[in-house]
Design a protein around this motif. Structure first.
Motif, PDB file in Angstrom:
ATOM      1  N   PHE A  85      -2.679 -17.121  11.965  1.00  0.00           N
ATOM      2  CA  PHE A  85      -1.341 -17.629  12.268  1.00  0.00           C
ATOM      3  C   PHE A  85      -0.409 -17.540  11.065  1.00  0.00           C
ATOM      4  O   PHE A  85       0.718 -17.033  11.176  1.00  0.00           O
ATOM      5  N   THR A  86      -0.861 -18.032   9.901  1.00  0.00           N
ATOM      6  CA  THR A  86       0.027 -18.080   8.735  1.00  0.00           C
ATOM      7  C   THR A  86       0.454 -16.700   8.245  1.00  0.00           C
ATOM      8  O   THR A  86       1.637 -16.502   7.938  1.00  0.00           O
ATOM      9  N   PRO A  87      -0.428 -15.706   8.133  1.00  0.00           N
ATOM     10  CA  PRO A  87       0.054 -14.375   7.730  1.00  0.00           C
ATOM     11  C   PRO A  87       1.095 -13.794   8.690  1.00  0.00           C
ATOM     12  O   PRO A  87       2.056 -13.160   8.244  1.00  0.00           O
ATOM     13  N   VAL A  88       0.902 -14.009   9.992  1.00  0.00           N
ATOM     14  CA  VAL A  88       1.891 -13.523  10.952  1.00  0.00           C
ATOM     15  C   VAL A  88       3.218 -14.234  10.745  1.00  0.00           C
ATOM     16  O   VAL A  88       4.298 -13.618  10.764  1.00  0.00           O
ATOM     17  N   LEU A  89       3.165 -15.568  10.545  1.00  0.00           N
ATOM     18  CA  LEU A  89       4.390 -16.326  10.292  1.00  0.00           C
ATOM     19  C   LEU A  89       5.053 -15.868   8.996  1.00  0.00           C
ATOM     20  O   LEU A  89       6.283 -15.713   8.931  1.00  0.00           O
ATOM     21  N   ALA A  90       4.252 -15.622   7.949  1.00  0.00           N
ATOM     22  CA  ALA A  90       4.797 -15.165   6.667  1.00  0.00           C
ATOM     23  C   ALA A  90       5.492 -13.819   6.817  1.00  0.00           C
ATOM     24  O   ALA A  90       6.577 -13.595   6.259  1.00  0.00           O
ATOM     25  N   TRP A  91       4.876 -12.920   7.557  1.00  0.00           N
ATOM     26  CA  TRP A  91       5.492 -11.616   7.781  1.00  0.00           C
ATOM     27  C   TRP A  91       6.811 -11.753   8.544  1.00  0.00           C
ATOM     28  O   TRP A  91       7.821 -11.137   8.187  1.00  0.00           O
ATOM     29  N   ALA A  92       6.820 -12.585   9.573  1.00  0.00           N
ATOM     30  CA  ALA A  92       8.037 -12.768  10.368  1.00  0.00           C
ATOM     31  C   ALA A  92       9.161 -13.371   9.538  1.00  0.00           C
ATOM     32  O   ALA A  92      10.318 -12.935   9.616  1.00  0.00           O
ATOM     33  N   LEU A  93       8.839 -14.373   8.717  1.00  0.00           N
ATOM     34  CA  LEU A  93       9.863 -15.002   7.881  1.00  0.00           C
ATOM     35  C   LEU A  93      10.400 -14.021   6.847  1.00  0.00           C
ATOM     36  O   LEU A  93      11.613 -13.953   6.614  1.00  0.00           O
ATOM     37  N   GLY A  94       9.504 -13.256   6.220  1.00  0.00           N
ATOM     38  CA  GLY A  94       9.948 -12.303   5.217  1.00  0.00           C
ATOM     39  C   GLY A  94      10.768 -11.175   5.808  1.00  0.00           C
ATOM     40  O   GLY A  94      11.827 -10.815   5.287  1.00  0.00           O
ATOM     41  N   ALA A  95      10.301 -10.609   6.916  1.00  0.00           N
ATOM     42  CA  ALA A  95      11.015  -9.500   7.550  1.00  0.00           C
ATOM     43  C   ALA A  95      12.347  -9.951   8.125  1.00  0.00           C
ATOM     44  O   ALA A  95      13.343  -9.220   8.066  1.00  0.00           O
ATOM     45  N   GLY A  96      12.367 -11.159   8.677  1.00  0.00           N
ATOM     46  CA  GLY A  96      13.585 -11.626   9.320  1.00  0.00           C
ATOM     47  C   GLY A  96      14.633 -12.153   8.373  1.00  0.00           C
ATOM     48  O   GLY A  96      15.833 -12.031   8.649  1.00  0.00           O
ATOM     49  N   LEU A  97      14.211 -12.739   7.243  1.00  0.00           N
ATOM     50  CA  LEU A  97      15.159 -13.416   6.360  1.00  0.00           C
ATOM     51  C   LEU A  97      15.278 -12.774   4.979  1.00  0.00           C
ATOM     52  O   LEU A  97      16.250 -13.032   4.272  1.00  0.00           O
ATOM     53  N   LEU A  98      14.296 -11.965   4.576  1.00  0.00           N
ATOM     54  CA  LEU A  98      14.315 -11.381   3.227  1.00  0.00           C
ATOM     55  C   LEU A  98      14.068  -9.876   3.266  1.00  0.00           C
ATOM     56  O   LEU A  98      13.641  -9.292   2.269  1.00  0.00           O
ATOM     57  N   GLY A  99      14.350  -9.255   4.389  1.00  0.00           N
ATOM     58  CA  GLY A  99      14.052  -7.839   4.550  1.00  0.00           C
ATOM     59  C   GLY A  99      14.767  -6.942   3.569  1.00  0.00           C
ATOM     60  O   GLY A  99      14.270  -5.865   3.228  1.00  0.00           O
ATOM     61  N   PHE A 101     -10.654 -11.522  -0.512  1.00  0.00           N
ATOM     62  CA  PHE A 101     -10.843 -10.260   0.195  1.00  0.00           C
ATOM     63  C   PHE A 101      -9.612  -9.848   1.008  1.00  0.00           C
ATOM     64  O   PHE A 101      -9.313  -8.657   1.134  1.00  0.00           O
ATOM     65  N   LEU A 102      -8.916 -10.827   1.560  1.00  0.00           N
ATOM     66  CA  LEU A 102      -7.863 -10.520   2.515  1.00  0.00           C
ATOM     67  C   LEU A 102      -6.476 -10.381   1.903  1.00  0.00           C
ATOM     68  O   LEU A 102      -5.628  -9.690   2.472  1.00  0.00           O
ATOM     69  N   LEU A 103      -6.197 -11.013   0.748  1.00  0.00           N
ATOM     70  CA  LEU A 103      -4.846 -10.964   0.209  1.00  0.00           C
ATOM     71  C   LEU A 103      -4.360  -9.542  -0.064  1.00  0.00           C
ATOM     72  O   LEU A 103      -3.248  -9.187   0.313  1.00  0.00           O
ATOM     73  N   PRO A 104      -5.159  -8.693  -0.730  1.00  0.00           N
ATOM     74  CA  PRO A 104      -4.678  -7.307  -0.905  1.00  0.00           C
ATOM     75  C   PRO A 104      -4.393  -6.613   0.422  1.00  0.00           C
ATOM     76  O   PRO A 104      -3.430  -5.848   0.531  1.00  0.00           O
ATOM     77  N   LEU A 105      -5.218  -6.885   1.429  1.00  0.00           N
ATOM     78  CA  LEU A 105      -5.000  -6.272   2.737  1.00  0.00           C
ATOM     79  C   LEU A 105      -3.712  -6.782   3.366  1.00  0.00           C
ATOM     80  O   LEU A 105      -2.925  -6.008   3.924  1.00  0.00           O
ATOM     81  N   TYR A 106      -3.475  -8.091   3.265  1.00  0.00           N
ATOM     82  CA  TYR A 106      -2.238  -8.665   3.802  1.00  0.00           C
ATOM     83  C   TYR A 106      -1.016  -8.043   3.134  1.00  0.00           C
ATOM     84  O   TYR A 106      -0.041  -7.667   3.796  1.00  0.00           O
ATOM     85  N   VAL A 107      -1.049  -7.951   1.798  1.00  0.00           N
ATOM     86  CA  VAL A 107       0.114  -7.420   1.079  1.00  0.00           C
ATOM     87  C   VAL A 107       0.323  -5.951   1.387  1.00  0.00           C
ATOM     88  O   VAL A 107       1.455  -5.484   1.523  1.00  0.00           O
ATOM     89  N   LEU A 108      -0.765  -5.195   1.526  1.00  0.00           N
ATOM     90  CA  LEU A 108      -0.650  -3.776   1.856  1.00  0.00           C
ATOM     91  C   LEU A 108      -0.057  -3.589   3.246  1.00  0.00           C
ATOM     92  O   LEU A 108       0.852  -2.776   3.457  1.00  0.00           O
ATOM     93  N   LEU A 109      -0.572  -4.347   4.227  1.00  0.00           N
ATOM     94  CA  LEU A 109      -0.134  -4.171   5.607  1.00  0.00           C
ATOM     95  C   LEU A 109       1.221  -4.812   5.880  1.00  0.00           C
ATOM     96  O   LEU A 109       2.029  -4.265   6.633  1.00  0.00           O
ATOM     97  N   LEU A 110       1.478  -5.970   5.267  1.00  0.00           N
ATOM     98  CA  LEU A 110       2.685  -6.731   5.589  1.00  0.00           C
ATOM     99  C   LEU A 110       3.791  -6.579   4.556  1.00  0.00           C
ATOM    100  O   LEU A 110       4.955  -6.832   4.864  1.00  0.00           O
ATOM    101  N   GLY A 111       3.430  -6.173   3.335  1.00  0.00           N
ATOM    102  CA  GLY A 111       4.447  -6.060   2.294  1.00  0.00           C
ATOM    103  C   GLY A 111       4.716  -4.644   1.845  1.00  0.00           C
ATOM    104  O   GLY A 111       5.666  -4.400   1.110  1.00  0.00           O
ATOM    105  N   GLY A 112       3.878  -3.699   2.244  1.00  0.00           N
ATOM    106  CA  GLY A 112       4.085  -2.319   1.847  1.00  0.00           C
ATOM    107  C   GLY A 112       3.167  -1.910   0.714  1.00  0.00           C
ATOM    108  O   GLY A 112       2.704  -2.738  -0.081  1.00  0.00           O
TER     109      GLY A 112
END
Length: 323
Positions: free
Chosen positions: A76-90, A138-149
């Protein structure tokens, strides 16, 4: 709860403001920066010193809260983080990466303090700590790669080293102190003196760590003060949505009051100190990433302190009277 604990949000906020003021006016950034991690390690060790193995074993009886915590923190939180970043800080990629780094790293230290203040389940809270730590490694690099570029890829070895230090050092220290106290003075003396002292020093250490953190990063905050407004909205939304979602899940699962508190705290608290250290080490030429991680605890700590009062579980005697 003592008067000091009831006023914790005031002390934490005052420490943050004082740190920013001192850091802005005096050249203390380097010194203060070297104090943050040691203070946090001693604070975490004091928290660990209050936990017993018997409470840790209780966590096995609460699989529902464990599973709920994993889903909330790592789905839930990674999806919310991606939505907040893309929607407000894109349009500001560095702030978006900083926000992502902060929000996808569940806390592995001071949420134990606030959980204890709110009479949460200390055994489950402590049992969740290593789980959250290993998974975010284990997951943070994957989150940043997939959600942050790809440009925001985090050095996994840097993350692993920082997180392990923040866990292993205080745990070993607390274990050694408890063992030595029991061996030389007995369990009763250990519980009265060691545990009592550990409980008393947590709040002062927390305030000192907050002061040092903001004093060390004051220049970054001042230089990019115009960016802070952009961060307030997504951070505010997260710190509102996260506890509400955790509370709703706890009600659906019909969790006991102490487990509800634990789920709320572990879902809301973020790993600001470790995330900040990682950002400074991995992105030294991109200060806006660090700004996001400095602003995070400025909102987070007072919010967690206030939240500890709002969701506080009743004491055993109070629960019996209301039953």
């Amino acid at each position: 709860m003592s008067v000091l604990h009831r006023l914790q949000s005031v002390f934490v906020a005052a420490a943050a403001v004082a740190g920013l003021a001192v850091g802005a006016w005096l050249p203390v950034g380097d010194v203060a920066g070297h104090l943050v991690l040691p203070l946090l390690l001693v604070m975490i060790a004091a928290v660990f010193a209050q936990l017993s193995a018997s409470r840790l074993r209780e966590a096995g009886q609460a699989r529902a809260v464990l599973v709920a915590s994993l889903v909330l923190n790592f789905v839930f939180t990674p999806v919310l983080a991606w939505a907040l970043g893309a929607g407000l800080l894109g349009d500001v990629p560095d702030l978006r990466i900083g926000l992502l780094l902060l929000l996808v790293t569940p806390c592995t230290d001071w949420y134990l303090v606030f959980t204890a203040m709110a009479r949460g389940h200390g055994g489950i809270a402590a049992a969740l700590l290593p789980v959250n730590l290993v998974l975010q490694l284990f997951l943070l690099p994957l989150y940043v790669l997939l959600l942050g570029g790809e440009a925001a890829m985090v050095d996994a070895s840097t993350l692993t080293e920082a997180a392990l230090i923040a866990l292993v050092v205080p745990f070993a220290l607390a274990l050694a102190v408890r063992w030595a106290a029991q061996r030389t003075k007995g369990a009763a003396w250990r519980d009265r003196v060691v545990v009592g002292t550990a409980s008393a020093v947590v709040l002062p250490l927390l305030c000192l760590a907050v002061f040092a953190m903001f004093a060390s990063q004051a220049e970054t905050v001042v230089d990019h003060s115009g960016q802070l407004i952009r961060l307030l909205v997504p951070l505010g939304v997260f710190f509102l949505v996260a506890p509400l979602m955790a509370t709703a899940v706890a009600k659906v699962l019909k969790l006991p009051a102490d487990q509800r508190v634990t789920l709320t705290m572990v879902t809301t608290a973020r790993n600001s100190p470790i995330a900040l250290a990682i950002a400074v080490a991995a992105f030294p030429d991109r200060p806006l990433i660090a700004v996001a991680l400095v602003v995070g605890p400025l909102l987070e700590l007072p919010i967690l302190s206030l939240l500890a009062h709002i969701v506080r579980a009743p004491a055993p005697a109070e629960a019996r009277r209301s039953a």
